[in-house]
Design an enzyme around this catalytic site. Structure first.
Site, mmCIF file in Angstrom:
data_model
loop_
_atom_site.group_PDB
_atom_site.id
_atom_site.type_symbol
_atom_site.label_atom_id
_atom_site.label_comp_id
_atom_site.label_asym_id
_atom_site.label_seq_id
_atom_site.Cartn_x
_atom_site.Cartn_y
_atom_site.Cartn_z
ATOM 1 N N PRO A 9 10.164 64.928 -2.584
ATOM 2 C CA PRO A 9 11.335 65.410 -1.853
ATOM 3 C C PRO A 9 12.536 65.756 -2.728
ATOM 4 O O PRO A 9 12.814 65.069 -3.716
ATOM 5 C CB PRO A 9 11.676 64.248 -0.919
ATOM 6 C CG PRO A 9 10.975 63.064 -1.471
ATOM 7 C CD PRO A 9 9.756 63.579 -2.162
ATOM 8 N N ASN A 10 13.184 66.826 -2.332
ATOM 9 C CA ASN A 10 14.438 67.302 -2.938
ATOM 10 C C ASN A 10 14.268 67.988 -4.294
ATOM 11 O O ASN A 10 15.237 68.518 -4.835
ATOM 12 C CB ASN A 10 15.479 66.166 -3.038
ATOM 13 C CG ASN A 10 15.800 65.585 -1.683
ATOM 14 O OD1 ASN A 10 16.190 66.333 -0.779
ATOM 15 N ND2 ASN A 10 15.600 64.296 -1.500
ATOM 16 N N ARG A 17 21.002 70.655 -7.090
ATOM 17 C CA ARG A 17 21.043 69.233 -6.862
ATOM 18 C C ARG A 17 21.540 68.476 -8.102
ATOM 19 O O ARG A 17 20.891 68.506 -9.147
ATOM 20 C CB ARG A 17 19.607 68.804 -6.551
ATOM 21 C CG ARG A 17 19.410 67.373 -6.414
ATOM 22 C CD ARG A 17 17.930 67.037 -6.347
ATOM 23 N NE ARG A 17 17.837 65.628 -6.049
ATOM 24 C CZ ARG A 17 16.788 64.884 -6.273
ATOM 25 N NH1 ARG A 17 15.688 65.414 -6.754
ATOM 26 N NH2 ARG A 17 16.816 63.604 -6.004
ATOM 27 N N TYR A 22 19.909 66.396 -13.153
ATOM 28 C CA TYR A 22 18.627 67.111 -13.118
ATOM 29 C C TYR A 22 18.656 68.475 -13.807
ATOM 30 O O TYR A 22 17.624 69.143 -13.872
ATOM 31 C CB TYR A 22 18.160 67.259 -11.660
ATOM 32 C CG TYR A 22 17.953 65.929 -10.976
ATOM 33 C CD1 TYR A 22 16.930 65.073 -11.378
ATOM 34 C CD2 TYR A 22 18.796 65.506 -9.947
ATOM 35 C CE1 TYR A 22 16.746 63.843 -10.772
ATOM 36 C CE2 TYR A 22 18.625 64.280 -9.328
ATOM 37 C CZ TYR A 22 17.593 63.447 -9.745
ATOM 38 O OH TYR A 22 17.414 62.224 -9.147
ATOM 39 N N ASN A 73 5.414 63.847 -9.727
ATOM 40 C CA ASN A 73 6.781 63.339 -9.654
ATOM 41 C C ASN A 73 7.033 63.072 -8.174
ATOM 42 O O ASN A 73 7.380 63.983 -7.425
ATOM 43 C CB ASN A 73 7.779 64.357 -10.197
ATOM 44 C CG ASN A 73 9.202 63.821 -10.159
ATOM 45 O OD1 ASN A 73 9.462 62.784 -9.535
ATOM 46 N ND2 ASN A 73 10.126 64.512 -10.801
ATOM 47 N N ALA A 76 11.972 60.439 -4.746
ATOM 48 C CA ALA A 76 12.419 59.175 -4.142
ATOM 49 C C ALA A 76 11.258 58.330 -3.627
ATOM 50 O O ALA A 76 11.362 57.090 -3.566
ATOM 51 C CB ALA A 76 13.405 59.457 -3.012
ATOM 52 N N ASP A 86 -1.570 54.082 -2.826
ATOM 53 C CA ASP A 86 -2.924 53.844 -2.309
ATOM 54 C C ASP A 86 -3.774 55.111 -2.372
ATOM 55 O O ASP A 86 -4.973 55.039 -2.649
ATOM 56 C CB ASP A 86 -2.863 53.332 -0.862
ATOM 57 C CG ASP A 86 -2.459 51.863 -0.785
ATOM 58 O OD1 ASP A 86 -2.424 51.188 -1.827
ATOM 59 O OD2 ASP A 86 -2.180 51.395 0.334
ATOM 60 N N GLU A 97 2.638 60.161 -14.314
ATOM 61 C CA GLU A 97 3.910 60.159 -13.575
ATOM 62 C C GLU A 97 4.987 60.841 -14.428
ATOM 63 O O GLU A 97 5.065 60.583 -15.637
ATOM 64 C CB GLU A 97 4.297 58.694 -13.333
ATOM 65 C CG GLU A 97 5.615 58.473 -12.643
ATOM 66 C CD GLU A 97 5.963 56.971 -12.583
ATOM 67 O OE1 GLU A 97 5.432 56.172 -13.397
ATOM 68 O OE2 GLU A 97 6.783 56.611 -11.723
ATOM 69 N N HIS A 99 9.243 61.886 -14.424
ATOM 70 C CA HIS A 99 10.596 61.919 -13.846
ATOM 71 C C HIS A 99 11.482 62.738 -14.770
ATOM 72 O O HIS A 99 11.467 62.522 -15.986
ATOM 73 C CB HIS A 99 11.169 60.512 -13.675
ATOM 74 C CG HIS A 99 10.345 59.693 -12.751
ATOM 75 N ND1 HIS A 99 10.347 59.898 -11.393
ATOM 76 C CD2 HIS A 99 9.440 58.726 -12.992
ATOM 77 C CE1 HIS A 99 9.492 59.075 -10.834
ATOM 78 N NE2 HIS A 99 8.918 58.347 -11.770
ATOM 79 N N ILE A 100 12.239 63.633 -14.166
ATOM 80 C CA ILE A 100 13.132 64.490 -14.943
ATOM 81 C C ILE A 100 14.232 63.648 -15.586
ATOM 82 O O ILE A 100 14.560 63.822 -16.758
ATOM 83 C CB ILE A 100 13.732 65.572 -14.009
ATOM 84 C CG1 ILE A 100 12.607 66.501 -13.522
ATOM 85 C CG2 ILE A 100 14.841 66.361 -14.718
ATOM 86 C CD1 ILE A 100 13.008 67.413 -12.367
ATOM 87 N N SER A 101 14.778 62.731 -14.806
ATOM 88 C CA SER A 101 15.873 61.880 -15.304
ATOM 89 C C SER A 101 15.313 60.605 -15.922
ATOM 90 O O SER A 101 14.132 60.272 -15.741
ATOM 91 C CB SER A 101 16.809 61.517 -14.153
ATOM 92 O OG SER A 101 16.132 60.693 -13.205
ATOM 93 N N ARG A 106 19.068 54.122 -14.554
ATOM 94 C CA ARG A 106 19.798 54.421 -13.320
ATOM 95 C C ARG A 106 19.888 53.191 -12.394
ATOM 96 O O ARG A 106 19.784 52.066 -12.860
ATOM 97 C CB ARG A 106 19.153 55.639 -12.641
ATOM 98 C CG ARG A 106 19.258 56.897 -13.533
ATOM 99 C CD ARG A 106 18.692 58.128 -12.877
ATOM 100 N NE ARG A 106 19.456 58.494 -11.683
ATOM 101 C CZ ARG A 106 19.046 59.407 -10.803
ATOM 102 N NH1 ARG A 106 17.885 60.030 -10.982
ATOM 103 N NH2 ARG A 106 19.784 59.686 -9.761
ATOM 104 N N ARG A 110 16.015 52.141 -8.198
ATOM 105 C CA ARG A 110 15.038 53.068 -8.809
ATOM 106 C C ARG A 110 14.134 52.369 -9.825
ATOM 107 O O ARG A 110 13.325 53.012 -10.491
ATOM 108 C CB ARG A 110 15.767 54.223 -9.514
ATOM 109 C CG ARG A 110 16.548 55.103 -8.574
ATOM 110 C CD ARG A 110 17.154 56.299 -9.294
ATOM 111 N NE ARG A 110 18.279 56.812 -8.535
ATOM 112 C CZ ARG A 110 18.185 57.691 -7.530
ATOM 113 N NH1 ARG A 110 17.021 58.189 -7.185
ATOM 114 N NH2 ARG A 110 19.265 58.077 -6.874
HETATM 115 C C1 DQA Z 1 13.281 61.641 -9.934
HETATM 116 C C2 DQA Z 1 13.983 60.291 -9.970
HETATM 117 C C3 DQA Z 1 13.999 59.643 -8.605
HETATM 118 O O1 DQA Z 1 14.642 58.383 -8.646
HETATM 119 C C4 DQA Z 1 14.767 60.525 -7.629
HETATM 120 O O2 DQA Z 1 14.721 59.966 -6.329
HETATM 121 C C5 DQA Z 1 14.293 61.923 -7.631
HETATM 122 C C6 DQA Z 1 13.898 62.556 -8.883
HETATM 123 C C7 DQA Z 1 13.357 62.380 -11.291
HETATM 124 O O3 DQA Z 1 12.601 63.339 -11.455
HETATM 125 O O4 DQA Z 1 14.162 62.027 -12.157
HETATM 126 O O5 DQA Z 1 14.314 62.591 -6.592
HETATM 127 O O6 DQA Z 1 11.918 61.437 -9.628
#
Ligand code: DQA
Length: 144
Positions: A9-10, A17, A22, A73, A76, A86, A97, A99-101, A106, A110
């Protein structure tokens, strides 16, 4: 070799955003990096983004039997979704896995990653480069 790249999401809001976290590049730029990397490496790839947990679970289940590796990724849902964990365990497809950040630096909420418990590797805090590294890692990992 066929990979599935999943974004939660997002992430479709990249560019708009929280650019300080990001970056200013949009989701289309992320897709291009993934397609270009896979094309250069001779890898088939499907890229999928959804704001819905169940849609991500369906996509993971659908990968069974036709996909060699998953880059995910979960955004959230990383920090909340046992369903995604699962699903990854159910199909047992090697997953990485991303994550951009730099999630580790953080907020407290998280600090747990459920999906990460089913992943062979995590890249975080590298921006879009994390996806490229994840693809290259899986190519090497699956080649062994
Ligand atoms: C994220 C980090 C997550 O905590 C956050 O909710 C995101 C993006 C990242 O790519 O850094 O939506 O997965």
């Amino acid at each position: 070799m066929k990979l599935l790249v999943l974004n939660g999401p997002n992430l479709n809001m990249l560019g708009l955003r929280e650019p300080d976290i990001y970056g200013r590049q949009d989701y289309a730029a992320l897709e291009k990096l993934i397609y270009d990397t896979c094309a250069a490496e001779g890898i088939k790839v499907e890229v999928f983004q959804s704001n819905h947990e169940g849609a991500l679970v369906d996509k993971i289940q659908g990968a069974y039997g036709n996909t060699d590796g998953i880059v995910i990724n979960p955004a959230a849902y990383t920090h909340t979704s046992i369903a995604i964990l699962d699903a990854l365990k159910a199909v047992a497809i090697p997953a990485v896995e991303v994550h951009i950040s730099d999630v580790k630096s953080r907020e407290d909420f998280r600090q747990i990653s459920y999906a990460g418990k089913a992943c062979v590797k995590t890249y975080m805090g590298l921006g879009f480069e994390g996806y490229r590294r994840a693809i290259l890692f899986l190519k090497e990992y699956l080649g062994k």
